[in-house]
Design an enzyme around this catalytic site. Sequence first.
Site, PDB file in Angstrom:
ATOM      1  N   VAL A 268      -1.537  -2.770  -3.837  1.00 40.18           N
ATOM      2  CA  VAL A 268      -1.248  -3.975  -4.605  1.00 40.18           C
ATOM      3  C   VAL A 268      -1.785  -5.191  -3.849  1.00 40.18           C
ATOM      4  O   VAL A 268      -1.623  -5.306  -2.629  1.00 40.18           O
ATOM      5  CB  VAL A 268       0.267  -4.122  -4.880  1.00 40.18           C
ATOM      6  CG1 VAL A 268       0.559  -5.376  -5.685  1.00 40.18           C
ATOM      7  CG2 VAL A 268       0.794  -2.893  -5.633  1.00 40.18           C
TER       8      VAL A 268
ATOM      9  N   ASP B 253      12.607   5.999  -9.731  1.00 42.67           N
ATOM     10  CA  ASP B 253      12.319   5.581  -8.355  1.00 42.67           C
ATOM     11  C   ASP B 253      12.955   4.220  -8.079  1.00 42.67           C
ATOM     12  O   ASP B 253      12.334   3.325  -7.508  1.00 42.67           O
ATOM     13  CB  ASP B 253      10.796   5.550  -8.140  1.00 42.67           C
ATOM     14  CG  ASP B 253      10.415   5.632  -6.665  1.00 42.67           C
ATOM     15  OD1 ASP B 253      11.288   5.963  -5.829  1.00 42.67           O
ATOM     16  OD2 ASP B 253       9.248   5.347  -6.340  1.00 42.67           O
TER      17      ASP B 253
ATOM     18  N   GLU C 124       0.844  -1.177   0.000  1.00 41.00           N
ATOM     19  CA  GLU C 124       0.000   0.000   0.000  1.00 41.00           C
ATOM     20  C   GLU C 124       0.882   1.231   0.000  1.00 41.00           C
ATOM     21  O   GLU C 124       1.639   1.475   0.927  1.00 41.00           O
ATOM     22  CB  GLU C 124      -0.925   0.001   1.221  1.00 41.00           C
ATOM     23  CG  GLU C 124      -1.608   1.341   1.423  1.00 41.00           C
ATOM     24  CD  GLU C 124      -3.054   1.225   1.868  1.00 41.00           C
ATOM     25  OE1 GLU C 124      -3.317   0.360   2.715  1.00 41.00           O
ATOM     26  OE2 GLU C 124      -3.877   2.002   1.355  1.00 41.00           O
TER      27      GLU C 124
ATOM     28  N   THR D 148       1.224   5.535  -1.541  1.00 42.13           N
ATOM     29  CA  THR D 148       0.417   6.736  -1.682  1.00 42.13           C
ATOM     30  C   THR D 148      -0.375   6.689  -2.977  1.00 42.13           C
ATOM     31  O   THR D 148      -1.422   7.309  -3.104  1.00 42.13           O
ATOM     32  CB  THR D 148       1.343   7.967  -1.734  1.00 42.13           C
ATOM     33  OG1 THR D 148       2.449   7.726  -0.867  1.00 42.13           O
ATOM     34  CG2 THR D 148       0.621   9.208  -1.289  1.00 42.13           C
TER      35      THR D 148
HETATM   36  P1  ADP Z   1       3.706   1.879  -5.634  1.00 40.59           P
HETATM   37  O1  ADP Z   1       3.650   2.812  -6.793  1.00 40.59           O
HETATM   38  O2  ADP Z   1       2.551   2.021  -4.725  1.00 40.59           O
HETATM   39  O3  ADP Z   1       5.034   1.904  -4.932  1.00 40.59           O
HETATM   40  P2  ADP Z   1       4.563  -0.684  -6.734  1.00 40.59           P
HETATM   41  O4  ADP Z   1       4.308  -1.019  -8.155  1.00 40.59           O
HETATM   42  O5  ADP Z   1       5.942  -0.323  -6.348  1.00 40.59           O
HETATM   43  O6  ADP Z   1       3.519   0.430  -6.286  1.00 40.59           O
HETATM   44  O7  ADP Z   1       4.087  -1.895  -5.833  1.00 40.59           O
HETATM   45  C1  ADP Z   1       4.102  -1.804  -4.425  1.00 40.59           C
HETATM   46  C2  ADP Z   1       4.576  -3.117  -3.818  1.00 40.59           C
HETATM   47  O8  ADP Z   1       3.715  -4.179  -4.224  1.00 40.59           O
HETATM   48  C3  ADP Z   1       5.953  -3.531  -4.275  1.00 40.59           C
HETATM   49  O9  ADP Z   1       6.956  -2.928  -3.469  1.00 40.59           O
HETATM   50  C4  ADP Z   1       5.898  -5.030  -4.101  1.00 40.59           C
HETATM   51  O10 ADP Z   1       6.111  -5.372  -2.732  1.00 40.59           O
HETATM   52  C5  ADP Z   1       4.461  -5.347  -4.444  1.00 40.59           C
HETATM   53  N1  ADP Z   1       4.365  -5.736  -5.858  1.00 40.59           N
HETATM   54  C6  ADP Z   1       4.189  -4.921  -6.921  1.00 40.59           C
HETATM   55  N2  ADP Z   1       4.161  -5.611  -8.061  1.00 40.59           N
HETATM   56  C7  ADP Z   1       4.340  -6.905  -7.733  1.00 40.59           C
HETATM   57  C8  ADP Z   1       4.416  -8.130  -8.470  1.00 40.59           C
HETATM   58  N3  ADP Z   1       4.271  -8.172  -9.801  1.00 40.59           N
HETATM   59  N4  ADP Z   1       4.629  -9.280  -7.787  1.00 40.59           N
HETATM   60  C9  ADP Z   1       4.747  -9.263  -6.451  1.00 40.59           C
HETATM   61  N5  ADP Z   1       4.671  -8.151  -5.690  1.00 40.59           N
HETATM   62  C10 ADP Z   1       4.474  -6.987  -6.321  1.00 40.59           C
HETATM   63 MG    MG Z   2       6.912   1.304  -5.503  1.00 40.45          MG
END
Ligand code: ADP
Ligand code: MG
EC number: 2.7.11.1
Length: 534
Positions: free
Chosen positions: A66, A171, A60, A62
């Site tokens: 996910v 990022d 989670e 901002t």
């Molecule tokens: P945000 O923009 O909120 O940071 P992210 O795309 O970085 O979103 O996803 C947040 C978190 O969700 C990641 O740090 C990871 O822990 C989990 N996550 C995202 N995509 C995947 C994936 N394809 N498989 C497993 N975990 C994921």
């Molecule tokens: Mg992220």
Amino acid sequence: MEEPMAFSSLRGSDRCPADDSLKKYEQSVKLSGIKRDIEELYEAVPQLVSVFKIKDKIGEGTFSSVYLATAQLQEGHEEKIALKHLIPTSHPVRIAAELQCLTVAGGQDNVMGVKYCFRKNDHVVIAMPYLEHESFLDILNSLSFQEVREYMYNLFVALKRIHQFGIVHRDVKPSNFLYNRRLKKYALVDFGLAQGTRDTKIELLKFVQSEAQQEDCSRNKYHGVVGHKGLLSRPAPKTMDQQCTPKTSVKRSYENTQVHIKQGKDGKLIKQSKTVDIISRKLATKKTAISTKAMNSVMRETARSCTAVLTCDCYRSDRVCSVCLSRQQQVAPRAGTPGFRAPEVLTKCPDQTTAIDMWSAGVIFLSLLSGRYPFYKASDDLTALAQIMTIRGSRETIQAAKAFGKSILCSKEVPAQDLRALCERLRGLDSTTPRSAIGPPGNTSHDPAASENPDHKTSRVQAAQAQYSEDSLYERDSDGYRSHPRDCTSNSEGWDSVPDEAYDLLDKLLDLNPASRITAEAALLHPFFKDMCS
Ligand code: ADP
Ligand code: MG
Ligand code: ZN
């Protein structure tokens, strides 16, 4: 989440029943929160119901939440899927660009791909293959040197891939580079802040760039004017699933936001700098509270263009003069996480390239070699810059900034540190001294000036410089000294003889000058990775 009681972590074994029930209660509150979120997601995007069983919330931020879900495949077996639900206020172009990065560059070379995308109204859900992954902090001090080598190698494979497409990720940090230690699998995720280089192959990134320049540090601050109306009705990229139509003509909450944007001389949209007023007001009222000591350390970065035309010497005083107040705020993309931002990002250099991702990779490498994460803990850009100076040297930083057109004033000179000595010192402390003996984090992880005077640059810089003693700079870790002891048996291997090549590569990644900083392609060919197969 906060510990329910301060002592509970220290005496986990003789915790009283009240603590346990409190824990259970908190757990159940959290669970019901997740359950509610899952139900709301099904309601918001009903197409999901027939395809996925959403099991849990795994992230989670901002800008998104996910979830872990399973999908029933035709052959009968279940597949794990990550569902990223973007916050409905995200800009449609931003969303489409994130998707395009994943669909065009993703799916190979350690870059996450997309399976499907769903939209209903302003809710967009991206479905990706799920990669189970470690928490960086949990494994940091148990990684073997060889694993660190593999980790960095695979990060560069991913960065080379996206940089070839003209994507600047912006990022790069451990939580956006998923790592499955057992399977030795890696995936770069989260293109929510990505931007395009001048010749980017990702069409939609050509449009987020100009918009990002209006935004300040938050990617959610899309104010008022949205240009490129034509773009919004473009068809979604071919590769996307039928169901994906993040083109939207949906009315969004930001349309009601009233912020003035005015056209800059060079045709760029510029956000009028309201912040300046706020700062000056604060300065006026807080004037007496600012000690003269604070004035000894003043750093201000100014655009070369400004200094050429207008000069002032208000950096010597505790006021911002009218010349400075009338300056237009320089607009430059500034997204990302302070501790991972390159110097050219921190100083708002408008020309930002893929080199900024290489800096961030360098900061990750620094964590891996020193065993400290996060390495730089800064809540704002000037603090982050001051912290960089304490590692790379103030003169060197000033010199490099000159090369990209920024002048930095810094009253206190700090020498550059030897990277090997620094990492070995930090790591050595880690493995030979029980963490409890190092002492509690106390005030070192906290920057009082930063939280009390969030708008006052002077005091922040002073605070950062005053506490540039090592302990304050690199977090031992946010939840303390107790939880991640180094596993000495399995991993001392390799750490007693870290080759010079490691520090040479680190030095080239943390090159203060983006023009000479090593590229991902060159990093893969660095002697540090010799005899690694690709
Ligand atoms: P945000 O923009 O909120 O940071 P992210 O795309 O970085 O979103 O996803 C947040 C978190 O969700 C990641 O740090 C990871 O822990 C989990 N996550 C995202 N995509 C995947 C994936 N394809 N498989 C497993 N975990 C994921
Ligand atoms: Mg992220
Ligand atoms: Zn001035």
